[in-house]
Design an enzyme around this catalytic site. Structure first.
Site, PDB file in Angstrom:
ATOM      1  N   LYS A 182       0.933  -1.158  -0.173  1.00  0.00           N
ATOM      2  CA  LYS A 182       0.041  -0.094  -0.085  1.00  0.00           C
ATOM      3  C   LYS A 182       0.870   1.325   0.034  1.00  0.00           C
ATOM      4  O   LYS A 182       1.433   1.544   0.891  1.00  0.00           O
ATOM      5  CB  LYS A 182      -0.954   0.126   1.307  1.00  0.00           C
ATOM      6  CG  LYS A 182      -2.270   0.708   1.119  1.00  0.00           C
ATOM      7  CD  LYS A 182      -2.258   2.058   0.866  1.00  0.00           C
ATOM      8  CE  LYS A 182      -2.087   2.971   1.911  1.00  0.00           C
ATOM      9  NZ  LYS A 182      -1.827   4.199   1.409  1.00  0.00           N
ATOM     10  N   GLU A 257       8.678   1.147  11.583  1.00  0.00           N
ATOM     11  CA  GLU A 257       9.519   2.009  11.443  1.00  0.00           C
ATOM     12  C   GLU A 257       9.177   3.478  11.507  1.00  0.00           C
ATOM     13  O   GLU A 257       8.446   3.865  10.573  1.00  0.00           O
ATOM     14  CB  GLU A 257      10.406   1.894  10.334  1.00  0.00           C
ATOM     15  CG  GLU A 257      11.692   2.383  10.256  1.00  0.00           C
ATOM     16  CD  GLU A 257      12.136   3.611   9.549  1.00  0.00           C
ATOM     17  OE1 GLU A 257      11.789   4.739  10.431  1.00  0.00           O
ATOM     18  OE2 GLU A 257      12.042   3.653   8.312  1.00  0.00           O
TER      19      GLU A 257
END
Ligand code: ADP
Length: 488
Positions: A182, A257
């Protein structure tokens, strides 16, 4: 201004190695931030498209052409994809620069070569994924298997659209998983092209699907999907928190992250010229839209004035310009929303009493596009907003300190812990700093170094889990199974 890609057709959702309109029929515009113009329209993926992509990825796991592929052949396919990316690097870099506003130099000379080497590195790993034999007492043998986790959902942000996709897609595929990628709504084009190239490389249908769309729609649907085993996310800390909540219902694994407010610490005994160059590129590279940007520059008092003056001078010489021009070194901010955010932080710096020594304004080459001047604030205090919050723009906050202890204390005075830089000629001091700083990555007398062979990721509010590196990839993208065998 150059940069618009003439005649780029509308793009669909990439599932089963083919392009489809979104189930809803809806599309969204993707803009060129250097001109504010629409590049093209892109299918707006939502829950039905994500479900279709996940079904396709599940089927691909069961398809012997992928699920039972000879690991050497899996390596060959990934290597072939690396070659195709290299052959199409000019086109991919053009898409990246048009969509993100980053300079051609960054897209073509830095990002694309990194993407290619990431796919090559993980192609090399693909036939080296294996478990261990463990000595156990009694008439038994025990061994572990390293199996793919299954369908991996990769959600990436807009700052390094293709690079960050490659950091996830390459190791996930090397370990035998299938992927639903995505991309960010601001920058979907290079990821969609990657899907096409993967098909051309010979990856079977469903191994790499790409669903463009908004975070709250396509992104949330991917995170909530019960058949997605792992979400590998890169983005803001705020969105990371949402994702953990969205994932809780299915208890899937989540790797995050996230953001940063990374300290770049210059001691008086450093090679000050090198430190200034490193500190300037540490914050201004990529328009400061870099999760590891060295956005807090901490300078030991004896060299403080010298560093502030030199940083101001370097910032003033970095004029933003046409990102497609070969000589430009500072591109456009990714979107108007982000530009407003950056300008808001600059206002906060002024209001709270920091000393503006460079930039501080929207840059306006011809009234179009989203540009901001490289900005430096000196005499920043740790309590100020610009010392605490991630700006994600070319805004440096410079703070003085008096000794090693204060340097470390200031470096760690943040909710984040992604990266840190230290500049000193004293080897022992560099290692003491590296050990004491709360950051997942430490750069000594350098900054912003990355390689697929070594891990990257954060502590504290900068996330959990690691990107890149063989060991991190194995831990993240495989599940370990322990098998006991009676020898009696
Ligand atoms: P930024 O704040 O830098 O724009 P975000 O963290 O919001 O970055 O976005 C990173 C990625 O996360 C994008 O692909 C975005 O669409 C996606 N995203 C945003 N919100 C959500 C959400 N609630 N669930 C899943 N994905 C999301």
């Amino acid at each position: 201004m150059a940069g618009t890609i003439e005649g780029l057709p509308e793009t669909g959702v990439w599932i089963d190695n083919a392009s489809h309109p979104a189930a809803s029929g809806e599309t969204f515009a993707t803009l060129n931030p250097a001109t504010g113009e629409v590049i093209t329209r892109v299918a707006s993926g939502d829950e039905p498209d994500v479900s279709r992509a996940v079904d396709s990825a599940r089927a691909a796991l069961r398809n012997p052409a992928w699920g039972r592929i000879d690991p050497h052949e899996r390596a060959r396919l990934l290597w072939r994809l690396a070659e195709l990316i290299e052959e199409n690097a000019d086109e991919l870099a053009r898409l990246e620069t048009a969509d993100n506003g980053k300079t051609w130099f960054e897209s073509r000379k830095v990002d694309l070569p990194q993407v290619v080497s990431t796919f090559r590195y993980f192609a090399g790993m693909a036939d080296k994924v294996h478990g261990e034999t463990i000595p156990v007492p009694g008439p038994f043998m025990n061994y572990t298997r390293r199996e793919p986790v299954g369908v991996v959902g990769c959600i990436v942000p807009w700052n390094f659209p293709l690079s960050l996709a490659s950091w996830k897609v390459a190791p996930a595929l090397a370990c035998g998983n299938t992927v639903v990628l995505k991309p960010a709504e601001e920058t979907p084009l290079s990821a969609l092209r990657l899907g096409e190239l993967a098909a051309e490389a010979g990856l079977p249908p469903g191994v790499l699907n790409v669903v463009p769309g908004f975070g709250t729609k396509a992104g949330a649907a991917l995170v909530q999907h019960p058949d997605v085993a792992l979400i590998s996310f890169t983005g803001s800390t705020e969105t990371g928190r949402l994702i953990v909540r969205e994932a809780a219902g299915t208890l899937k694994q989540v790797s995050l992250e996230l953001g940063g407010k990374s300290p770049n610490v210059i001691f008086a005994d450093a090679d000050v010229g090198a430190a200034i160059r490193g500190a300037a590129s540490g914050i201004f590279y990529g328009k400061g839209e870099v999760c590891a940007a060295g956005s807090r520059i901490l300078v030991e008092r004896p060299v403080y004035d010298e560093v502030v003056d030199a940083l101001a001078e370097r910032a003033a010489s970095l004029t933003p310009g046409d990102p497609m021009a070969r000589e430009t070194r500072m591109g456009a901010i990714v979107s108007e929303t982000q530009l407003e955010r950056v300008l808001g932080y600059i206002d906060a710096g002024r209001r709270e009493g920091a000393r503006l020594v460079a930039g501080g304004r929207r840059h306006d080459p011809g009234g179009r596009g989203f540009f901001v001047d490289a900005t430096v604030f000196a005499d920043v205090t740790p309590e100020m907003t610009i010392a605490r919050e991630e700006i994600f723009g070319p805004v440096a906050a410079v703070l003085p300190f008096d000794d090693f202890e204060e340097g470390i204390e200031l470096a760690n005075r943040t909710i984040y812990g992604l990266a840190a830089g230290v500049w000193t000629r004293d080897v022992a001091k560099a290692h003491r700093f590296a050990a004491a700083v709360d950051a997942g990555v430490v750069w000594v007398n350098t900054y912003n170094r990355y390689d697929p062979a070594t891990s990257f990721g954060g502590f504290k509010a900068s996330g959990s889990g690691r990107e890149l590196g063989m060991k991190a990839a194995l831990e993240k993208y495989t599940r370990e199974k322990s098998v006991w065998v009676s020898l009696a």
